[in-house]
Design a protein around this motif. Structure first.
Motif, PDB file in Angstrom:
ATOM      1  N   VAL A  44      13.230  -1.287   2.687  1.00 13.28           N
ATOM      2  CA  VAL A  44      12.989  -1.583   4.103  1.00 13.28           C
ATOM      3  C   VAL A  44      14.091  -2.504   4.626  1.00 13.28           C
ATOM      4  O   VAL A  44      14.620  -2.291   5.720  1.00 13.28           O
ATOM      5  CB  VAL A  44      11.586  -2.181   4.327  1.00 13.28           C
ATOM      6  N   ASP A  45      14.468  -3.514   3.836  1.00 12.77           N
ATOM      7  CA  ASP A  45      15.567  -4.405   4.233  1.00 12.77           C
ATOM      8  C   ASP A  45      16.845  -3.607   4.514  1.00 12.77           C
ATOM      9  O   ASP A  45      17.560  -3.884   5.481  1.00 12.77           O
ATOM     10  CB  ASP A  45      15.868  -5.435   3.134  1.00 12.77           C
ATOM     11  N   ALA A  46      17.141  -2.636   3.667  1.00 15.20           N
ATOM     12  CA  ALA A  46      18.348  -1.819   3.841  1.00 15.20           C
ATOM     13  C   ALA A  46      18.287  -1.018   5.138  1.00 15.20           C
ATOM     14  O   ALA A  46      19.292  -0.893   5.855  1.00 15.20           O
ATOM     15  CB  ALA A  46      18.533  -0.881   2.648  1.00 15.20           C
ATOM     16  N   GLU A  47      17.121  -0.484   5.447  1.00 23.31           N
ATOM     17  CA  GLU A  47      16.989   0.269   6.698  1.00 23.31           C
ATOM     18  C   GLU A  47      17.090  -0.658   7.909  1.00 23.31           C
ATOM     19  O   GLU A  47      17.681  -0.298   8.929  1.00 23.31           O
ATOM     20  CB  GLU A  47      15.685   1.060   6.730  1.00 23.31           C
ATOM     21  N   VAL A  48      16.534  -1.867   7.798  1.00 22.37           N
ATOM     22  CA  VAL A  48      16.659  -2.850   8.872  1.00 22.37           C
ATOM     23  C   VAL A  48      18.133  -3.208   9.085  1.00 22.37           C
ATOM     24  O   VAL A  48      18.612  -3.267  10.212  1.00 22.37           O
ATOM     25  CB  VAL A  48      15.824  -4.121   8.581  1.00 22.37           C
ATOM     26  N   ALA A  49      18.857  -3.406   7.987  1.00 19.45           N
ATOM     27  CA  ALA A  49      20.286  -3.731   8.097  1.00 19.45           C
ATOM     28  C   ALA A  49      21.052  -2.592   8.774  1.00 19.45           C
ATOM     29  O   ALA A  49      21.943  -2.843   9.597  1.00 19.45           O
ATOM     30  CB  ALA A  49      20.866  -4.028   6.718  1.00 19.45           C
ATOM     31  N   ALA A  50      20.709  -1.362   8.449  1.00 20.84           N
ATOM     32  CA  ALA A  50      21.365  -0.216   9.084  1.00 20.84           C
ATOM     33  C   ALA A  50      21.074  -0.194  10.581  1.00 20.84           C
ATOM     34  O   ALA A  50      21.970   0.058  11.404  1.00 20.84           O
ATOM     35  CB  ALA A  50      20.913   1.087   8.428  1.00 20.84           C
ATOM     36  N   GLU A  51      19.841  -0.468  10.955  1.00 26.38           N
ATOM     37  CA  GLU A  51      19.480  -0.527  12.374  1.00 26.38           C
ATOM     38  C   GLU A  51      20.213  -1.680  13.065  1.00 26.38           C
ATOM     39  O   GLU A  51      20.681  -1.535  14.197  1.00 26.38           O
ATOM     40  CB  GLU A  51      17.966  -0.704  12.547  1.00 26.38           C
ATOM     41  N   ALA A  52      20.317  -2.807  12.388  1.00 28.27           N
ATOM     42  CA  ALA A  52      21.025  -3.955  12.961  1.00 28.27           C
ATOM     43  C   ALA A  52      22.496  -3.611  13.187  1.00 28.27           C
ATOM     44  O   ALA A  52      23.060  -3.951  14.237  1.00 28.27           O
ATOM     45  CB  ALA A  52      20.890  -5.176  12.050  1.00 28.27           C
ATOM     46  N   ARG A  53      23.113  -2.927  12.236  1.00 30.03           N
ATOM     47  CA  ARG A  53      24.518  -2.519  12.409  1.00 30.03           C
ATOM     48  C   ARG A  53      24.656  -1.576  13.597  1.00 30.03           C
ATOM     49  O   ARG A  53      25.614  -1.663  14.365  1.00 30.03           O
ATOM     50  CB  ARG A  53      25.057  -1.879  11.131  1.00 30.03           C
ATOM     51  N   ARG A  54      23.686  -0.691  13.774  1.00 25.47           N
ATOM     52  CA  ARG A  54      23.713   0.235  14.919  1.00 25.47           C
ATOM     53  C   ARG A  54      23.648  -0.539  16.224  1.00 25.47           C
ATOM     54  O   ARG A  54      24.390  -0.262  17.161  1.00 25.47           O
ATOM     55  CB  ARG A  54      22.539   1.216  14.825  1.00 25.47           C
ATOM     56  N   LEU A  55      22.763  -1.532  16.274  1.00 23.21           N
ATOM     57  CA  LEU A  55      22.604  -2.321  17.502  1.00 23.21           C
ATOM     58  C   LEU A  55      23.771  -3.257  17.763  1.00 23.21           C
ATOM     59  O   LEU A  55      24.074  -3.556  18.910  1.00 23.21           O
ATOM     60  CB  LEU A  55      21.329  -3.162  17.428  1.00 23.21           C
ATOM     61  N   ALA A  56      24.369  -3.746  16.703  1.00 30.14           N
ATOM     62  CA  ALA A  56      25.361  -4.818  16.827  1.00 30.14           C
ATOM     63  C   ALA A  56      26.765  -4.327  17.124  1.00 30.14           C
ATOM     64  O   ALA A  56      27.703  -5.108  17.038  1.00 30.14           O
ATOM     65  CB  ALA A  56      25.366  -5.668  15.560  1.00 30.14           C
TER      66      ALA A  56
ATOM     67  N   TYR B  85       0.801  -1.221   0.000  1.00 30.03           N
ATOM     68  CA  TYR B  85       0.000   0.000   0.000  1.00 30.03           C
ATOM     69  C   TYR B  85       0.834   1.272   0.000  1.00 30.03           C
ATOM     70  O   TYR B  85       0.303   2.365  -0.132  1.00 30.03           O
ATOM     71  CB  TYR B  85      -0.929   0.038   1.222  1.00 30.03           C
ATOM     72  N   GLY B  86       2.143   1.125   0.160  1.00 32.26           N
ATOM     73  CA  GLY B  86       3.011   2.298   0.266  1.00 32.26           C
ATOM     74  C   GLY B  86       3.879   2.487  -0.960  1.00 32.26           C
ATOM     75  O   GLY B  86       3.690   1.835  -1.993  1.00 32.26           O
ATOM     76  N   ASP B  87       4.843   3.388  -0.810  1.00 38.45           N
ATOM     77  CA  ASP B  87       5.722   3.685  -1.939  1.00 38.45           C
ATOM     78  C   ASP B  87       7.139   3.159  -1.729  1.00 38.45           C
ATOM     79  O   ASP B  87       8.030   3.456  -2.511  1.00 38.45           O
ATOM     80  CB  ASP B  87       5.747   5.194  -2.209  1.00 38.45           C
ATOM     81  N   ARG B  88       7.344   2.369  -0.695  1.00 42.14           N
ATOM     82  CA  ARG B  88       8.666   1.776  -0.434  1.00 42.14           C
ATOM     83  C   ARG B  88       8.692   0.337  -0.929  1.00 42.14           C
ATOM     84  O   ARG B  88       7.680  -0.349  -0.939  1.00 42.14           O
ATOM     85  CB  ARG B  88       8.982   1.815   1.059  1.00 42.14           C
ATOM     86  N   THR B  89       9.896  -0.108  -1.284  1.00 43.35           N
ATOM     87  CA  THR B  89      10.070  -1.498  -1.710  1.00 43.35           C
ATOM     88  C   THR B  89      10.632  -2.324  -0.552  1.00 43.35           C
ATOM     89  O   THR B  89      11.151  -1.777   0.427  1.00 43.35           O
ATOM     90  CB  THR B  89      11.049  -1.600  -2.890  1.00 43.35           C
ATOM     91  N   MET B  90      10.541  -3.646  -0.704  1.00 47.00           N
ATOM     92  CA  MET B  90      11.098  -4.526   0.314  1.00 47.00           C
ATOM     93  C   MET B  90      12.603  -4.290   0.446  1.00 47.00           C
ATOM     94  O   MET B  90      13.125  -4.285   1.561  1.00 47.00           O
ATOM     95  CB  MET B  90      10.824  -5.991   0.015  1.00 47.00           C
ATOM     96  N   ASP B  91      13.289  -4.074  -0.659  1.00 46.25           N
ATOM     97  CA  ASP B  91      14.733  -3.826  -0.608  1.00 46.25           C
ATOM     98  C   ASP B  91      15.058  -2.572   0.199  1.00 46.25           C
ATOM     99  O   ASP B  91      16.048  -2.532   0.928  1.00 46.25           O
ATOM    100  CB  ASP B  91      15.314  -3.700  -2.019  1.00 46.25           C
TER     101      ASP B  91
END
Length: 169
Positions: A143-155, A135-141
């Motif tokens: 969102v995946d990239a932002e998740v990876a960035a958050e994971a790097r921040r946490l890790a 329903y939005g204008d973002r792609t899975m890729d």
């Protein structure tokens, strides 16, 4: 990173994940065995590593705090906020190692902590975004990239005691 340092981090991560109910006690025992093989050695670690799968569910609760303390590592009380944060950081490292997909990572974080843990709030929001991708204008890729960035921040690499790094002092 040295093998003993990596083994210490893995044991610490397994301890955090176990104390938050993410993994079984037998997985902590396996991490203790791996730590022994990597060169870490204390009486408590040997006792923990000697547990059978059948004993693990009963004995890890009593043996783990001692083993960790002997190595200068932290034991996180069950359901503590600091333990939740340590478990989230451990899951982030698992995702970055390819053991979880970005979607699986956000789902586990969201299911376990909802929007209540400030450290992982953005990951819970990203899990919501996966649900509305069509329903939005973002792609899975994206969102995946932002998740990876958050994971790097946490890790960010956890601190382990100097005596576990194999470097001369």
């Amino acid at each position: 990173m040295t093998s003993t340092e990596a083994a210490a981090i893995a044991l610490q991560d397994h301890a955090a994940l176990w104390s938050m109910g993410e993994i079984r006690a037998s997985e902590v025992v396996s991490a203790a065995c791996d730590a022994l093989v990597a060169g870490l050695d204390t009486p408590g670690l040997r006792t923990l590593a000697a547990c059978t799968r059948a004993e693990a569910d009963y004995d890890v609760h009593d043996l783990l705090p001692t083993a960790l303390a002997e190595l200068g590592l932290s034991f996180y009380p069950v359901a503590s906020k600091v333990g939740q944060e340590a478990a989230a950081r451990a899951l982030a490292r698992h995702m970055l190692a390819g053991e979880l997909t970005p979607r699986e990572f956000t789902l586990r974080i969201h299911q376990r902590y909802g929007h209540e843990l400030p450290l992982t709030e953005r990951l819970a929001e990203l899990d919501d975004e996966y649900d509305i991708l069509e329903y939005g204008d973002r792609t899975m890729d994206q969102v995946d990239a932002e998740v990876a960035a958050e994971a790097r921040r946490l890790a960010t690499r956890p601190t382990v005691p100097a005596h576990l790094t194999d470097t001369p002092s």
